[in-house]
Write a protein that holds these residues in place. Structure first.
Motif, mmCIF file in Angstrom:
data_model
loop_
_atom_site.group_PDB
_atom_site.id
_atom_site.type_symbol
_atom_site.label_atom_id
_atom_site.label_comp_id
_atom_site.label_asym_id
_atom_site.label_seq_id
_atom_site.Cartn_x
_atom_site.Cartn_y
_atom_site.Cartn_z
ATOM 1 N N ALA A 131 0.839 -1.068 0.036
ATOM 2 C CA ALA A 131 0.247 0.086 -0.258
ATOM 3 C C ALA A 131 0.565 1.024 -0.329
ATOM 4 C CB ALA A 131 -0.665 0.273 0.956
ATOM 5 N N ASP A 132 2.232 1.021 0.574
ATOM 6 C CA ASP A 132 2.317 2.419 0.827
ATOM 7 C C ASP A 132 3.676 2.916 -0.784
ATOM 8 O OD1 ASP A 132 2.432 2.790 3.934
ATOM 9 O OD2 ASP A 132 4.295 1.458 4.320
ATOM 10 N N HIS A 133 3.474 1.541 -0.983
ATOM 11 C CA HIS A 133 4.142 1.495 -2.697
ATOM 12 C C HIS A 133 3.615 2.462 -3.526
ATOM 13 C CE1 HIS A 133 6.880 0.505 -5.676
ATOM 14 N NE2 HIS A 133 5.906 0.255 -6.653
ATOM 15 N N ALA A 134 2.233 1.353 -3.812
ATOM 16 C CA ALA A 134 1.537 2.732 -4.328
ATOM 17 C C ALA A 134 0.789 3.696 -3.694
ATOM 18 C CB ALA A 134 0.080 0.993 -4.783
ATOM 19 N N GLY A 135 1.151 4.043 -3.179
ATOM 20 C CA GLY A 135 0.996 5.349 -2.379
ATOM 21 C C GLY A 135 -0.498 5.702 -1.802
ATOM 22 N N LYS A 136 -1.074 4.691 -1.158
ATOM 23 C CA LYS A 136 -1.820 4.772 -0.537
ATOM 24 C C LYS A 136 -2.138 5.329 0.435
ATOM 25 C CE LYS A 136 -2.966 0.361 -2.641
ATOM 26 N NZ LYS A 136 -4.255 -0.798 -3.298
ATOM 27 N N SER A 137 -2.608 5.545 1.456
ATOM 28 C CA SER A 137 -2.168 5.246 3.378
ATOM 29 C C SER A 137 -2.939 4.049 3.935
ATOM 30 C CB SER A 137 -3.192 6.246 3.697
ATOM 31 O OG SER A 137 -4.428 6.604 2.832
ATOM 32 N N ASP A 138 -4.626 3.493 2.935
ATOM 33 C CA ASP A 138 -5.265 2.939 4.270
ATOM 34 C C ASP A 138 -4.356 0.933 3.125
ATOM 35 O OD1 ASP A 138 -5.831 4.089 5.881
ATOM 36 O OD2 ASP A 138 -7.644 4.409 4.846
ATOM 37 N N ILE A 139 -4.771 -0.086 3.885
ATOM 38 C CA ILE A 139 -4.681 -0.839 2.942
ATOM 39 C C ILE A 139 -5.714 -1.326 2.487
ATOM 40 C CG2 ILE A 139 -4.506 -3.257 3.512
ATOM 41 C CD1 ILE A 139 -2.102 -2.752 6.175
ATOM 42 N N ASP A 140 -6.266 -2.025 1.188
ATOM 43 C CA ASP A 140 -7.357 -2.541 0.900
ATOM 44 C C ASP A 140 -7.065 -4.137 1.002
ATOM 45 O OD1 ASP A 140 -5.917 -2.352 -1.510
ATOM 46 O OD2 ASP A 140 -7.136 -0.605 -2.571
ATOM 47 N N LEU A 141 -8.165 -4.190 0.049
ATOM 48 C CA LEU A 141 -8.483 -5.803 -0.798
ATOM 49 C C LEU A 141 -7.556 -6.375 -1.431
ATOM 50 C CD1 LEU A 141 -9.993 -8.996 -0.037
ATOM 51 C CD2 LEU A 141 -11.110 -7.897 -2.130
ATOM 52 N N SER A 142 -7.166 -5.548 -2.806
ATOM 53 C CA SER A 142 -5.705 -6.081 -3.232
ATOM 54 C C SER A 142 -4.573 -6.146 -2.615
ATOM 55 C CB SER A 142 -5.667 -4.934 -4.706
ATOM 56 O OG SER A 142 -5.233 -3.538 -4.178
ATOM 57 N N ASP A 143 -4.397 -5.584 -1.445
ATOM 58 C CA ASP A 143 -2.943 -5.663 -1.093
ATOM 59 C C ASP A 143 -2.684 -6.575 -0.194
ATOM 60 O OD1 ASP A 143 -1.943 -2.616 -1.544
ATOM 61 O OD2 ASP A 143 -3.311 -1.173 -0.225
ATOM 62 N N ILE A 144 -4.023 -6.422 -0.139
ATOM 63 C CA ILE A 144 -3.568 -8.052 1.248
ATOM 64 C C ILE A 144 -3.983 -9.754 0.263
ATOM 65 C CG2 ILE A 144 -5.608 -9.739 2.840
ATOM 66 C CD1 ILE A 144 -4.333 -7.095 4.014
ATOM 67 N N LYS A 145 -4.464 -9.287 -0.785
ATOM 68 C CA LYS A 145 -4.454 -10.446 -1.957
ATOM 69 C C LYS A 145 -3.028 -10.796 -2.285
ATOM 70 C CE LYS A 145 -9.527 -10.504 -4.074
ATOM 71 N NZ LYS A 145 -9.799 -9.997 -4.724
ATOM 72 N N LEU A 146 -2.386 -9.574 -2.946
ATOM 73 C CA LEU A 146 -1.186 -9.691 -3.196
ATOM 74 C C LEU A 146 0.700 -10.122 -2.553
ATOM 75 C CD1 LEU A 146 0.665 -9.516 -5.685
ATOM 76 C CD2 LEU A 146 0.869 -6.904 -4.592
ATOM 77 N N ALA A 147 -0.556 -9.680 -1.117
ATOM 78 C CA ALA A 147 0.552 -10.170 0.013
ATOM 79 C C ALA A 147 0.493 -11.322 0.488
ATOM 80 C CB ALA A 147 -0.005 -9.020 1.505
ATOM 81 N N ILE A 148 -0.480 -12.238 0.367
ATOM 82 C CA ILE A 148 -0.807 -13.101 0.809
ATOM 83 C C ILE A 148 -0.822 -14.295 -0.257
ATOM 84 C CG2 ILE A 148 -2.822 -15.418 0.274
ATOM 85 C CD1 ILE A 148 -4.908 -13.775 2.159
ATOM 86 N N GLN A 149 -0.412 -14.328 -1.339
ATOM 87 C CA GLN A 149 -0.271 -14.470 -3.061
ATOM 88 C C GLN A 149 0.957 -14.966 -3.253
ATOM 89 O OE1 GLN A 149 -1.909 -16.005 -5.381
ATOM 90 N NE2 GLN A 149 0.665 -16.790 -6.345
ATOM 91 N N SER A 150 2.142 -13.348 -2.577
ATOM 92 C CA SER A 150 3.549 -13.664 -2.537
ATOM 93 C C SER A 150 4.211 -14.536 -1.231
ATOM 94 C CB SER A 150 3.483 -11.931 -3.022
ATOM 95 O OG SER A 150 3.861 -11.939 -1.242
ATOM 96 N N ARG A 151 3.007 -14.358 -0.216
ATOM 97 C CA ARG A 151 3.518 -15.572 0.527
ATOM 98 C C ARG A 151 3.180 -16.832 0.612
ATOM 99 N NH1 ARG A 151 6.199 -13.974 4.673
ATOM 100 N NH2 ARG A 151 5.829 -12.375 4.387
ATOM 101 N N VAL A 152 2.531 -16.841 -0.575
ATOM 102 C CA VAL A 152 2.280 -18.553 -0.708
ATOM 103 C C VAL A 152 2.853 -19.087 -1.544
ATOM 104 C CG1 VAL A 152 0.672 -19.931 -1.877
ATOM 105 C CG2 VAL A 152 0.306 -18.388 -0.211
ATOM 106 N N ASN A 153 3.855 -17.717 -2.522
ATOM 107 C CA ASN A 153 4.912 -18.453 -3.559
ATOM 108 C C ASN A 153 6.176 -18.545 -2.546
ATOM 109 O OD1 ASN A 153 2.957 -18.333 -5.375
ATOM 110 N ND2 ASN A 153 2.871 -16.237 -6.392
ATOM 111 N N TYR A 154 6.147 -17.288 -1.987
ATOM 112 C CA TYR A 154 7.326 -17.796 -0.937
ATOM 113 C C TYR A 154 7.654 -18.542 0.083
ATOM 114 C CZ TYR A 154 11.107 -15.737 2.350
ATOM 115 O OH TYR A 154 11.831 -15.523 3.372
ATOM 116 N N SER A 155 6.508 -18.671 1.147
ATOM 117 C CA SER A 155 6.918 -19.435 1.846
ATOM 118 C C SER A 155 6.325 -21.100 1.411
ATOM 119 C CB SER A 155 6.062 -19.046 3.019
ATOM 120 O OG SER A 155 6.150 -17.904 4.042
#
Length: 147
Positions: A61-85
């Protein structure tokens, strides 16, 4: 100490709410007997995983310049965590093909020499690791004629 199906986790008032929920999830998955520490381990994993997902989502969210976390940030974080972990095992067909290829190779011939095969003596601990110097000079004895 094991928990069994007779111990209803939903009726254990001394357990925290999250622990009761994890115990109920285990029960609905058909896990009837488990060590009580399993619930604690699953809770620890759950809290660590969720906090890391939220931290990653905040970074996105910070990288996208947003002040709040939204659903797309959560989905992206989960997807990257699944690919990583978590890694997926290779397909069964691939494993069968690799095993077939390996099993088609002939074994090396058995050597005619039987027993334990050791490396050369200089590399074994069975070889002597000292040398005797037989040509050393001995100190000369003093004679009484010198005095």
């Amino acid at each position: 100490l094991r928990m069994s199906s007779s111990d209803d986790p939903a009726r254990a008032p001394e357990m925290p709410r999250d622990a009761r929920i994890v115990a109920m999830i285990l029960k609905t998955m058909g896990v009837d007997e488990y060590e009580p520490k399993v619930v604690n381990q699953l809770l620890e994993f759950m809290y660590r995983y969720v906090s890391e997902v939220f931290q990653d989502a905040q970074i996105y969210a910070d990288h996208a310049g947003k002040s709040d976390i939204d659903l797309s940030d959560i989905k992206l974080a989960i997807q990257s965590r699944v690919n990583y972990s978590f890694t997926q095992p290779p397909p069964r067909e691939l494993l069968l093909q690799l095993a077939s290829n390996k099993n088609n190779l002939n074994l090396p011939p058995i050597p005619a020499k039987f027993g334990v095969h050791l490396p050369p003596d200089e590399y074994c601990l069975t070889a002597p690791n000292y040398q005797i110097d037989t040509k050393s000079k001995r100190p000369q004895k003093k004679t009484n004629t010198d005095a």
